[in-house]
Design an enzyme around this catalytic site. Structure first.
Site, mmCIF file in Angstrom:
data_model
loop_
_atom_site.group_PDB
_atom_site.id
_atom_site.type_symbol
_atom_site.label_atom_id
_atom_site.label_comp_id
_atom_site.label_asym_id
_atom_site.label_seq_id
_atom_site.Cartn_x
_atom_site.Cartn_y
_atom_site.Cartn_z
ATOM 1 N N GLU A 287 8.322 -24.148 -85.794
ATOM 2 C CA GLU A 287 7.427 -24.543 -85.169
ATOM 3 C C GLU A 287 8.687 -24.675 -84.040
ATOM 4 O O GLU A 287 8.653 -25.754 -82.751
ATOM 5 C CB GLU A 287 6.736 -25.523 -84.437
ATOM 6 C CG GLU A 287 5.463 -26.103 -85.904
ATOM 7 C CD GLU A 287 5.391 -27.142 -85.843
ATOM 8 O OE1 GLU A 287 5.979 -27.975 -85.600
ATOM 9 O OE2 GLU A 287 4.296 -27.926 -86.966
ATOM 10 N N ARG A 290 12.109 -24.285 -77.954
ATOM 11 C CA ARG A 290 13.433 -23.906 -77.197
ATOM 12 C C ARG A 290 13.020 -22.804 -77.850
ATOM 13 O O ARG A 290 14.545 -22.223 -76.625
ATOM 14 C CB ARG A 290 13.821 -25.192 -77.201
ATOM 15 C CG ARG A 290 15.119 -25.390 -76.043
ATOM 16 C CD ARG A 290 16.190 -26.475 -76.553
ATOM 17 N NE ARG A 290 16.223 -27.689 -77.061
ATOM 18 C CZ ARG A 290 15.120 -28.482 -76.126
ATOM 19 N NH1 ARG A 290 15.924 -28.630 -74.702
ATOM 20 N NH2 ARG A 290 14.724 -29.826 -76.482
ATOM 21 N N TYR A 330 17.076 -37.080 -69.434
ATOM 22 C CA TYR A 330 17.312 -36.519 -70.450
ATOM 23 C C TYR A 330 18.987 -36.255 -69.917
ATOM 24 O O TYR A 330 19.692 -35.971 -70.624
ATOM 25 C CB TYR A 330 17.415 -34.953 -71.523
ATOM 26 C CG TYR A 330 16.212 -35.152 -71.328
ATOM 27 C CD1 TYR A 330 14.859 -35.822 -72.030
ATOM 28 C CD2 TYR A 330 14.801 -33.578 -71.023
ATOM 29 C CE1 TYR A 330 13.602 -35.218 -72.898
ATOM 30 C CE2 TYR A 330 13.664 -33.449 -71.425
ATOM 31 C CZ TYR A 330 12.641 -34.755 -71.953
ATOM 32 O OH TYR A 330 11.555 -34.006 -71.960
ATOM 33 N N CYS A 357 13.155 -37.663 -52.682
ATOM 34 C CA CYS A 357 13.262 -39.012 -52.217
ATOM 35 C C CYS A 357 13.620 -39.686 -54.078
ATOM 36 O O CYS A 357 13.008 -40.589 -54.138
ATOM 37 C CB CYS A 357 12.228 -39.621 -51.567
ATOM 38 S SG CYS A 357 12.364 -38.235 -50.324
ATOM 39 N N GLU A 358 14.699 -39.431 -54.719
ATOM 40 C CA GLU A 358 15.224 -40.427 -55.807
ATOM 41 C C GLU A 358 17.076 -39.977 -56.277
ATOM 42 O O GLU A 358 16.845 -38.299 -56.003
ATOM 43 C CB GLU A 358 14.496 -39.974 -56.982
ATOM 44 C CG GLU A 358 12.954 -39.900 -56.817
ATOM 45 C CD GLU A 358 12.330 -40.923 -57.895
ATOM 46 O OE1 GLU A 358 13.421 -41.556 -59.416
ATOM 47 O OE2 GLU A 358 10.793 -41.126 -58.709
ATOM 48 N N TYR A 386 11.070 -25.714 -71.047
ATOM 49 C CA TYR A 386 10.468 -27.130 -70.746
ATOM 50 C C TYR A 386 11.075 -27.365 -68.842
ATOM 51 O O TYR A 386 11.096 -28.207 -68.821
ATOM 52 C CB TYR A 386 11.083 -28.713 -71.548
ATOM 53 C CG TYR A 386 11.008 -28.519 -72.951
ATOM 54 C CD1 TYR A 386 9.442 -28.662 -73.486
ATOM 55 C CD2 TYR A 386 11.756 -28.405 -74.243
ATOM 56 C CE1 TYR A 386 9.371 -28.935 -74.708
ATOM 57 C CE2 TYR A 386 11.454 -28.012 -74.968
ATOM 58 C CZ TYR A 386 10.065 -28.362 -75.681
ATOM 59 O OH TYR A 386 10.030 -28.327 -77.369
HETATM 60 N N1 LLP Z 1 6.894 -29.042 -83.484
HETATM 61 C C1 LLP Z 1 6.604 -30.538 -82.458
HETATM 62 C C2 LLP Z 1 6.109 -31.520 -83.569
HETATM 63 C C3 LLP Z 1 7.095 -31.382 -81.711
HETATM 64 O O1 LLP Z 1 6.983 -31.966 -81.520
HETATM 65 C C4 LLP Z 1 8.199 -29.767 -81.447
HETATM 66 C C5 LLP Z 1 8.542 -31.184 -79.661
HETATM 67 C C6 LLP Z 1 8.231 -28.460 -81.286
HETATM 68 C C7 LLP Z 1 7.524 -28.357 -82.390
HETATM 69 C C8 LLP Z 1 9.411 -27.800 -80.719
HETATM 70 O O2 LLP Z 1 10.433 -27.485 -80.383
HETATM 71 P P1 LLP Z 1 12.078 -26.990 -79.612
HETATM 72 O O3 LLP Z 1 12.307 -26.174 -81.565
HETATM 73 O O4 LLP Z 1 10.893 -26.195 -78.677
HETATM 74 O O5 LLP Z 1 12.917 -28.198 -80.198
HETATM 75 N N2 LLP Z 1 11.015 -31.932 -73.428
HETATM 76 C C9 LLP Z 1 12.196 -32.209 -74.102
HETATM 77 C C10 LLP Z 1 12.013 -31.333 -75.674
HETATM 78 C C11 LLP Z 1 10.601 -32.122 -76.404
HETATM 79 C C12 LLP Z 1 9.926 -31.280 -77.331
HETATM 80 C C13 LLP Z 1 9.252 -32.032 -77.597
HETATM 81 N N3 LLP Z 1 8.550 -32.085 -79.420
HETATM 82 C C14 LLP Z 1 13.323 -31.173 -73.420
HETATM 83 O O6 LLP Z 1 13.236 -30.617 -72.707
HETATM 84 O O7 LLP Z 1 14.200 -31.191 -74.171
#
Ligand code: LLP
Length: 432
Positions: A287, A290, A330, A357-358, A386
């Site tokens: 899955e 990113r 983050y 404004c932060e 994201y």
């Molecule tokens: N599968 C599940 C169950 C997840 O919760 C997530 C991400 C992914 C797959 C995909 O993960 P990736 O391959 O994108 O790392 N907003 C944060 C990242 C939050 C990720 C949430 N879950 C950021 O900008 O770093």
């Protein structure tokens, strides 16, 4: 072909001139490279070719319909976390039968919507959720395909907000209880066990945590296959990307799998996890979010003012934390480069900040960046994942537009919001 590179000191996306794109569509503006998205998908697919696998794109990373369509056409499935994401996949022409539905808080309405559309699987995160799915399925006369998410209690060595595989995190069910919950599921009339799932976190830059999780989980997967005939094991997403040091260091590559101190190549990832999965005897689902779209996108913005104080220099840009919240939330690092590199200007050290404004509204603190002046264009790199997905109207700022580049053609794939959009959903109180 490289996706983002300088030609005569001017930044291009594929064969498209980013300054021209900014002129046409305005700033702040998200720009994505079609080539990069497809290349990353294909490279991951190719690296996994020895394994019976399916790549389910994590829609949350970037749910733009055009990107969903692109990945759907390339053969991807989807990892969704809400009824809204299912709706977006369906709107893009994707099929629910390729969607796994994750998330700790699915509502009954979302469960019914997903059942009605026949998703591939519900990734169940707790017993009460399992019972809710049974209840909704039974009331609709349907059978819900389910996988249960296991929390392997491993440290993904990433930011604490995006670490999901420790026992103190809200996600999944621990190894000590997982088999009992499968037994519970096996006894339910309107639930069919089809898989098992895990996801330990995001922006993971080494293979060790993945290996540790799989070492714990593969024996379980084999037992579940024998007991319930499960069909898939989803190992989640989380593959980290390179955020730092490609363009400014003069290297022209901008791939997410470069071997740098910060990253792990996709080949390293597959070499580490592949052997552990070889004989699980079920299809392996991944899955990634990113990895597929992160380095395929940038946020283009314009310098409004350079503000000098006795202690600081601020480069104030027209994008804010509402457009890209990763640095604020983050402390995420995004490389910031000039779109028109002026070799005559010395580099400067500055805080790159937005208009919100932060004091948390920053893109970089005390960062050495190329010299720039008010009116110049800057590119905030690696903003494809994201970025827009987490953008908001905070400070009543209209959402930016999105553009997709394919070679020398750039197309608007989401128009910029205008002021009228900001009040569209508001209702006035009846006066009687
Ligand atoms: N599968 C599940 C169950 C997840 O919760 C997530 C991400 C992914 C797959 C995909 O993960 P990736 O391959 O994108 O790392 N907003 C944060 C990242 C939050 C990720 C949430 N879950 C950021 O900008 O770093």
């Amino acid at each position: 072909m490289h996706s983002f590179h300088y030609r005569d000191n001017r930044l291009f996306c594929e064969d498209s001139d980013l300054a021209q794109i900014a002129e046409t569509y305005g700033t702040p503006l998200y720009v994505y490279s079609q080539h990069t998205v497809l290349d990353h998908f294909q490279r991951l697919n190719a690296a996994l070719k020895g394994l019976d696998h399916e790549i389910c794109y994590a829609v949350k990373a970037n749910p733009n319909l055009t990107l969903l369509r692109l990945l759907n056409d390339a053969g991807a499935g989807f990892d969704i976390v809400s009824g809204g994401e299912l709706y977006k996949v369906l709107s893009s022409g994707g099929s629910a039968s390729k969607c796994t539905f994750a998330g700790v808080g699915k509502t009954r309405e979302e469960i019914a919507y997903a059942l009605h559309n026949e998703v591939l699987s519900f990734n169940v995160e707790s017993e009460p959720e399992l019972l809710a799915i049974q209840e909704v399925a039974s009331s609709l006369g349907k059978t819900a395909p389910i996988a249960i998410r296991v929390n392997p209690d491993v440290d993904a060595a990433t930011h604490k907000y995006i670490s999901t595989g420790k026992s103190q995190n809200k996600f999944g069910i621990g190894l000590d209880r997982i088999e009992a919950v499968y037994e519970l599921a096996a006894g339910l009339s309107h639930v069919k066990i089809v898989g098992v799932q895990t996801h330990i976190g995001s922006q993971i830059r080494e293979s060790k945590p993945f290996v540790e999780a799989l070492q714990k989980l593969v024996p379980l997967v084999k037992r579940l296959r024998q007991r319930y005939g499960i069909k898939f094991f989803s190992i989640g997403g989380g593959i980290g990307i390179v955020y730092q040091g490609s363009l400014e260091s003069g290297r022209e590559e901008w791939w997410s799998d470069e071997t740098t101190k910060q990253g792990m190549t996709i080949e390293e990832y597959v070499t580490a996890v592949g052997p552990l999965l070889e004989d699980v005897g079920v299809r392996v689902l991944l899955e990634p979010g990113r990895f597929l779209v992160g380095n395929a996108g940038i946020l283009l913005c314009r310098v409004l003012y350079i503000k000098e104080t006795p202690v600081k220099r601020f480069v104030i840009i027209d994008a804010g934390m509402n457009d890209l919240i990763r640095p604020a939330l983050y402390e995420g690092f995004h490389e910031i480069v000039a779109v028109d590199r002026n070799p005559k200007l010395d580099p400067i050290v500055a805080d790159v900040v937005g208009p919100v404004c932060e004091s948390g509204d920053f893109f970089a603190l005390d960062r050495k960046i190329s010299g720039c002046q008010s009116g110049d264009l800057l590119a905030v790199m690696s903003a494809g994942a994201y970025g827009f997905a987490m953008a908001s109207n905070y400070n009543s700022r209209p959402l930016p537009a999105e553009v997709l580049v394919d070679g020398n053609s750039a197309q608007l794939i989401r128009r910029r919001q205008n002021y009228a959009d900001l009040v569209e959903f508001e209702l006035s109180v009846d006066e009687d």
